[in-house]
Every structure is written in structure tokens, then in C-alpha cells.
Motif scaffolding. Structure first.
Motif, PDB file in Angstrom:
ATOM      1  N   LEU B 224      98.725 -60.001 -60.409  1.00  0.00           N
ATOM      2  CA  LEU B 224      98.361 -61.347 -59.982  1.00  0.00           C
ATOM      3  C   LEU B 224      99.464 -62.044 -59.204  1.00  0.00           C
ATOM      4  CD1 LEU B 224      96.102 -62.727 -62.829  1.00  0.00           C
ATOM      5  CD2 LEU B 224      95.522 -61.478 -60.753  1.00  0.00           C
ATOM      6  N   GLY B 225     100.726 -61.594 -59.377  1.00  0.00           N
ATOM      7  CA  GLY B 225     101.803 -62.109 -58.538  1.00  0.00           C
ATOM      8  C   GLY B 225     101.542 -61.710 -57.094  1.00  0.00           C
ATOM      9  N   ALA B 226     101.185 -60.425 -56.910  1.00  0.00           N
ATOM     10  CA  ALA B 226     100.864 -59.932 -55.574  1.00  0.00           C
ATOM     11  C   ALA B 226      99.640 -60.655 -55.023  1.00  0.00           C
ATOM     12  CB  ALA B 226     100.611 -58.425 -55.622  1.00  0.00           C
ATOM     13  N   ALA B 227      98.651 -60.885 -55.895  1.00  0.00           N
ATOM     14  CA  ALA B 227      97.423 -61.554 -55.455  1.00  0.00           C
ATOM     15  C   ALA B 227      97.728 -62.983 -55.019  1.00  0.00           C
ATOM     16  CB  ALA B 227      96.388 -61.551 -56.576  1.00  0.00           C
ATOM     17  N   ALA B 228      98.571 -63.675 -55.780  1.00  0.00           N
ATOM     18  CA  ALA B 228      98.907 -65.060 -55.443  1.00  0.00           C
ATOM     19  C   ALA B 228      99.577 -65.122 -54.065  1.00  0.00           C
ATOM     20  CB  ALA B 228      99.824 -65.652 -56.517  1.00  0.00           C
ATOM     21  N   GLN B 229     100.504 -64.185 -53.815  1.00  0.00           N
ATOM     22  CA  GLN B 229     101.182 -64.155 -52.511  1.00  0.00           C
ATOM     23  C   GLN B 229     100.190 -63.851 -51.387  1.00  0.00           C
ATOM     24  OE1 GLN B 229     103.823 -65.539 -52.309  1.00  0.00           O
ATOM     25  NE2 GLN B 229     105.664 -64.409 -52.943  1.00  0.00           N
ATOM     26  N   ALA B 230      99.305 -62.865 -51.639  1.00  0.00           N
ATOM     27  CA  ALA B 230      98.344 -62.468 -50.605  1.00  0.00           C
ATOM     28  C   ALA B 230      97.396 -63.620 -50.281  1.00  0.00           C
ATOM     29  CB  ALA B 230      97.546 -61.239 -51.070  1.00  0.00           C
ATOM     30  N   TRP B 242     100.840 -55.888 -46.327  1.00  0.00           N
ATOM     31  CA  TRP B 242     100.376 -54.627 -46.919  1.00  0.00           C
ATOM     32  C   TRP B 242     101.069 -54.339 -48.229  1.00  0.00           C
ATOM     33  CZ3 TRP B 242      95.930 -53.341 -45.347  1.00  0.00           C
ATOM     34  CH2 TRP B 242      95.533 -53.623 -44.034  1.00  0.00           C
ATOM     35  N   HIS B 243     102.265 -54.885 -48.357  1.00  0.00           N
ATOM     36  CA  HIS B 243     102.988 -54.700 -49.607  1.00  0.00           C
ATOM     37  C   HIS B 243     102.174 -55.286 -50.778  1.00  0.00           C
ATOM     38  CE1 HIS B 243     106.128 -54.903 -52.616  1.00  0.00           C
ATOM     39  NE2 HIS B 243     105.972 -56.218 -52.692  1.00  0.00           N
ATOM     40  N   GLN B 244     101.689 -56.539 -50.597  1.00  0.00           N
ATOM     41  CA  GLN B 244     100.924 -57.197 -51.676  1.00  0.00           C
ATOM     42  C   GLN B 244      99.591 -56.472 -51.911  1.00  0.00           C
ATOM     43  OE1 GLN B 244     102.976 -59.237 -52.691  1.00  0.00           O
ATOM     44  NE2 GLN B 244     103.900 -60.464 -51.044  1.00  0.00           N
ATOM     45  N   LEU B 245      98.895 -56.145 -50.809  1.00  0.00           N
ATOM     46  CA  LEU B 245      97.601 -55.471 -50.952  1.00  0.00           C
ATOM     47  C   LEU B 245      97.781 -54.101 -51.606  1.00  0.00           C
ATOM     48  CD1 LEU B 245      95.882 -56.351 -47.538  1.00  0.00           C
ATOM     49  CD2 LEU B 245      95.591 -57.471 -49.768  1.00  0.00           C
ATOM     50  N   GLY B 246      98.876 -53.427 -51.240  1.00  0.00           N
ATOM     51  CA  GLY B 246      99.155 -52.108 -51.806  1.00  0.00           C
ATOM     52  C   GLY B 246      99.397 -52.192 -53.313  1.00  0.00           C
ATOM     53  N   VAL B 247     100.184 -53.205 -53.722  1.00  0.00           N
ATOM     54  CA  VAL B 247     100.442 -53.398 -55.158  1.00  0.00           C
ATOM     55  C   VAL B 247      99.115 -53.622 -55.893  1.00  0.00           C
ATOM     56  CG1 VAL B 247     101.444 -54.972 -56.854  1.00  0.00           C
ATOM     57  CG2 VAL B 247     102.806 -54.235 -54.902  1.00  0.00           C
ATOM     58  N   LEU B 248      98.257 -54.464 -55.311  1.00  0.00           N
ATOM     59  CA  LEU B 248      96.954 -54.754 -55.929  1.00  0.00           C
ATOM     60  C   LEU B 248      96.099 -53.493 -56.045  1.00  0.00           C
ATOM     61  CD1 LEU B 248      95.844 -58.155 -54.394  1.00  0.00           C
ATOM     62  CD2 LEU B 248      95.960 -57.582 -56.828  1.00  0.00           C
TER      63      LEU B 248
END
Lengths: 314, 266
Positions: B224-230, B242-248
């Protein structure tokens, strides 16, 4: 009323065939070489003490378990590889399986009838099972007996050829149990084959055409209720109150007498044996000039036969 | 013993074809009706996140531009947080007790003995909870726009993609909680514990954009940290990195695989 789709050419063949079924859990064979076949139109009972492997056996028939060895066929089909076709033919009432608490009776009937290619009309089914008044009631608000009747309705709503009823009357009061028995006989009369799992002797004796007694994962006997009773060592029970005390050892030596007991309080004597024993007892009493008060000769029950066969307590 | 039995169940389930579409639709319809009969769950998923936004937005300092947020106001940062909160409520609070309860009470097992697979029930539950979070997200965006003048996402496709991945990752986490919890009570308790790190990483107490750099880098590795940033990036008009989407995507894959590995039908 309980419509069953039975093609004419399928009559008089086995609906269920189980051969050399084996199921092992944790190194222990829960079902160990069970074979039997259920003929079209009969009520076939599986009787046995708790933990004998009854439920595991029927779960293999319902396609919920994969046998470790042996084979199971329902109308010639494998319940696992042909799960979709077998479940169209076989209705199951499972032990300890509920419904969503807030689903109403009508919603459950409609939902389950949508699963089948040729469902039975659920309205007459609900009427016959006394559920019409409860159609709008949520499952969680039903009594134990009403839940059981709904489960029977759900097992029949697909218009099955065979229904498996597992410990159907457990937890019901005697009256509800008798109503359910009546219902099972009607289901059979409509052409549906019934496989009944039970540990109630009275239920098996009253309903079943044939019974497989399962004990420790094996079939201990397979026969009609009368056949099971007569094959046990003591098929007849003779009881009377003698006019004066008599020697029990003398009774025990009579032909075919399996056991003799006397009640400490009123001196009433019971002898388990066969027809042959009956004549011998009467001759003996006449010889000793003893009058037998309240003489009763009765057939042993399935209960006695069951204890003989399994050595278990029910 | 239970492991062996369940193995049978899943193999048996996988062995045959999919359920008839009409039957699967009937299951979905029935589950939708049951879903509506749980007003508590619906409130926490669809109403509560927007309510929280309204409460925060009524605090004057939340409506002032904030230097540490790169010129955004706190209320702007709390819109994606509220969107993610709905997913936490649906995936961790609402769904696991329902699914685990279905297994515990033999409802999945009963369905296994019919031509319909118990997977239809599971699919319906995930679909309904996912749909409720999307309704909630739309409500949050709308109220944010109308009441607090929070701009709608500018990179709409990027936003929808990030939103979809966030829903999937929370449903997968919820399915894993259901898989690992033996009873409905345990599922409720486990869900309530996992909720806290999820709420923290989504930025409920402090939006990720306002976190100190090191903390933000760590939180970004959580789903959800990655989702919040994305979501934040797409809101201001950038394609989510892509870093955030990749983590998700990675979390979704790992959690789904784990849920499928350990889920038991009975």
C-alpha cells in the motif's frame, strides 16, 4: 412428486458400485477394501459405529475424496473425473454442512435448483417438506428439524437418480425422526435410489432393503435386515418369570442357547438362542413342573445382531 | 489428516471444467444479496473512508498548502489514503471472516457436492468486495472534488491501473488471511492485526509523501506504500513509476500464490 430422471434402460442395474475402496489417512486405513453395489430403487444402508469409515466411504461416492485404491462408479461414471455429470445425478445431504445464515429458504431452493440441468420444481418439494410457511425465513432462524428438511429438499432439488443421506436424523426429536423416515420412503417410492448412512439401528431396520455393516474400515456383513438378524448367533430372545427359582446352568446347556441371564430383582430369566432353544426351554420347564409367567418369545433386533457383528457399543 | 483431505478437495476441484455460467451468475446474485444484508461491512468499506476525509477536511490546517508535501495540502494527500482505506476495510476486515466462516460451517463443502464449484463462492466474494472498494473510491474522489476542491486524477489510465492493482493486492492478502485462519474468529483477529501495518503504509497517520525520506523508501516496498505513491503520481498527471507498479504486481503475485497454496475448501 420427487421427480427422478430414470431412463428405462438403466433400471435393474447398479447405480453405485464400490469395489476394493481404500482410503488412508496418516498411515491408517480408514476405509480398507470396501466393496458393495447399490441397485436402482433400493434403500441401501451403511451402518457402523462412529469412526468406522462410513462417511469417508460416501464422500468418495460424492466426489469429495479421491480413493487411494479401488474404484467407485456412480451410474458407470467416476465421481472425481466426471464430477460435473455425477453431481447432476447424485444429490447429497452432508454432515455438518450449513448454509449462509442470512440466505432465506426460498433463495436457497432457487439458488440450488439453478445448478442443475433438469431441476425438480422446488415449490411442490417445499410443500411436501413443510417448508412453504418458512420460504421467507433466513437459514439462521430455522430450527434443527427445519434445517434438516431444507437439506433434504436441496439434495432432491436437482432431480437426482440417487440421494446420499448422511446421518440425516441425528439431533432430531423422535417425532421429527419418524416424519423423516416417512419422507425417505416416499422419496424411494418416487423412484429415487437412497443411500442412507446411519448409526441408528431402528432406522436401518425400518427403512433399508439391504445393509452394509462397516466396522474398522471393512464390511463386517452385507445382508437384508432380517438376514443380518438371523445370521447372528442369537436370533431369538426367550424371556419369562419362573414360578420358582431354577438352575441357570441347566438352561445354558440347552441346544443353541447363546446366553442366559436372570434379573436380580424379579427373577425374570432371559435366554438368547434360536427356535430350537424355544422348544428345549418349554420341555425343560414342563419336566420340572415350573410355570413360565409372562412368557415372551421375540426376534432379536438389529441391535443384537450389530453387537454380535462388530463387538461395538452403539 | 486435514491436509490430506484438503489436497483431495483441491485436486478434485481442479480436475473438472468450470461451472456453468448461469449457475455462477446465480451464486453471484445470491452473494450480492447477502452482501447487502451486512450493513456494517458496507458502511466501513463505502462510507467510512469518505467520512474520514470529510472530518479531516473540516480541520482548517488540512486545507493549507504544506511545504513538506511539495505545495500540496494535507487534504489532497488524504484522498488517495481514503481510497486505500476502503481496500483495507474490504480485504482485511470484511472479507476474511466471511470466507473463513463459509469454510468453517461447511458451506464451501456443500457446494463441492453440486455441479458448481466452491470457487464460484470465493470468486463472488472477491468480486463483490472489489466492486465495493471501487464504489467507495469514486465516492471519495467525488466528495474530495466537490467539498474540498481536490483535483480529480489527471493521468486517469495510470490511476485506474494503480487502483486495480491495489484492489487485487488487498484481495490477495485477504484470501491469504482466510487461507491461514482455521476459524472465523481467528480470521477476524488476524485481519484486525494486519490492518495496522497496512493503514500505516497507506499513510493513514502520516501520508507517504510527508514521511521522512528513509521511511518513505521502506514504506514504498510495502504494497500500500507503493499504491499510495502510484495514486499520488497519477493524480498530479504523471504515469505511475514502474517501480511502484512493479512492487504492487510482485506482492499480488506472491500473496495470490501463497493463498492458492494454503487455501482449504474444508
Amino acid at each position: 412428486m420427487f421427480s427422478a430422471a430414470v431412463p428405462d434402460d438403466a433400471r435393474s442395474m447398479s447405480v453405485i458400485e464400490v469395489s476394493d475402496l481404500r482410503k488412508v489417512y496418516g498411515g491408517r486405513a480408514v476405509v480398507d477394501g470396501v466393496s458393495f453395489s447399490v441397485e436402482e430403487g433400493e434403500i441401501f444402508g451403511i451402518l457402523g459405529p462412529n469412526g468406522a469409515g462410513k462417511t469417508t466411504t460416501v464422500e468418495c461416492i460424492e466426489g469429495l475424496r479421491i480413493p487411494d485404491a479401488g474404484s467407485v462408479k456412480v451410474a458407470g461414471l467416476d465421481p472425481n473425473t466426471d464430477h460435473d455429470r455425477v453431481t447432476q445425478l447424485l444429490g447429497a445431504q452432508l454432515q455438518e454442512s450449513e448454509l449462509q445464515a442470512k440466505l432465506t429458504v426460498q433463495e436457497a431452493l432457487e439458488l440450488y435448483s439453478s445448478f442443475y440441468e433438469r431441476p425438480a420444481d422446488w415449490r411442490p418439494l417445499a410443500l411436501r417438506l413443510g417448508l412453504t410457511e418458512k420460504l421467507g425465513t433466513r437459514f439462521g432462524k430455522l430450527s434443527g428439524g427445519q434445517k434438516q428438511r431444507l437439506f433434504i429438499a436441496l439434495a432432491l432439488v436437482g432431480g437426482p437418480r440417487v440421494v446420499v443421506l448422511d446421518e440425516l436424523t441425528t439431533g432430531l426429536d423422535p417425532r421429527a425422526r419418524r416424519d423423516t423416515w416417512q419422507l425417505i420412503e416416499e422419496v424411494r417410492a418416487s423412484g429415487v435410489t437412497v443411500l442412507l448412512v446411519t448409526h441408528f439401528m431402528e432406522e436401518a431396520q425400518r427403512l433399508c432393503d439391504r445393509i452394509a455393516v462397516i466396522d474398522q474400515g471393512r464390511i463386517a456383513a452385507l445382508d437384508t435386515p432380517a438376514g443380518l438378524i438371523s445370521r447372528s448367533a442369537s436370533s431369538t430372545v426367550i424371556s419369562f418369570t419362573p414360578s420358582r427359582p431354577l438352575d441357570l446352568r441347566e438352561l445354558a446347556e440347552l441346544p443353541a442357547a447363546a446366553s442366559v441371564s436372570a434379573d436380580d430383582r424379579d427373577g425374570r430369566v432371559s435366554i438368547n438362542g434360536t427356535d430350537e432353544t424355544v422348544n428345549a426351554v418349554i420341555t425343560l420347564l414342563a419336566r420340572h413342573h415350573i410355570t413360565a409367567h409372562q412368557l415372551r418369545v421375540s426376534d432379536a433386533t438389529l441391535d443384537d445382531a450389530f453387537l454380535d457383528l462388530t463387538g461395538a457399543t452403539t | 489428516m486435514s491436509h490430506d483431505m484438503s489436497h483431495d478437495m483441491s485436486t478434485a476441484t481442479a480436475a473438472a471444467a468450470t461451472a456453468r455460467p448461469a449457475a455462477a451468475r446465480a451464486v453471484l446474485k445470491a452473494e450480492a444479496r447477502l452482501f447487502r444484508r451486512e450493513p456494517g461491512g458496507l458502511f466501513w468499506i463505502t462510507v467510512f473512508p469518505t467520512l474520514l476525509l470529510v472530518v479531516l477536511g473540516s480541520i482548517p490546517s488540512f486545507r493549507e498548502t504544506n511545504a513538506s508535501l511539495g505545495g500540496l495540502r494535507l487534504i489532497d494527500a488524504y484522498v488517495p489514503v481514503s481510497v486505500l482505506l476502503a481496500m483495507i476495510m474490504a480485504g482485511l476486515q470484511a472479507m476474511p471472516p466471511v470466507v473463513t466462516g463459509y469454510r468453517e460451517r461447511g458451506i464451501l463443502r456443500r457446494m463441492s457436492a453440486t455441479p458448481v464449484r466452491p470457487g464460484a463462492l470465493l470468486g463472488a466474494q472477491m468480486g463483490l468486495h472489489g466492486a465495493a472498494t471501487l464504489v467507495s473510491a469514486a465516492l471519495t474522489l467525488l466528495v474530495g472534488r466537490l467539498a474540498f476542491d481536490v483535483p480529480l486524477p489527471r493521468q486517469i489510465f495510470g490511476y485506474v491501473l494503480a487502483l486495480a492493482l491495489a484492489v487485487l493486492v488487498m484481495l490477495a492478502l485477504g484470501a491469504l488471511v482466510s487461507a491461514l485462519s482455521r476459524t472465523q474468529k481467528i480470521a477476524g483477529a488476524v485481519g484486525s492485526i494486519v490492518v495496522f501495518p497496512m493503514m500505516f503504509s497507506a499513510g493513514v497517520w502520516l501520508p507517504v509523501q510527508a514521511m521522512p525520506d528513509t521511511l518513505a523508501r521502506i514504506v514504498e516496498l510495502l504494497p500500500l506504500g507503493a499504491a499510495a505513491q502510484a495514486l499520488g503520481e497519477a493524480t498530479v498527471g504523471d504515469w505511475p513509476s514502474w517501480h511502484q507498479l512493479g512492487v504492487l504486481a510482485l506482492w499480488t503475485a506472491v500473496l495470490s500464490a501463497a493463498a492458492a497454496r494454503w487455501f482449504r475448501w474444508e
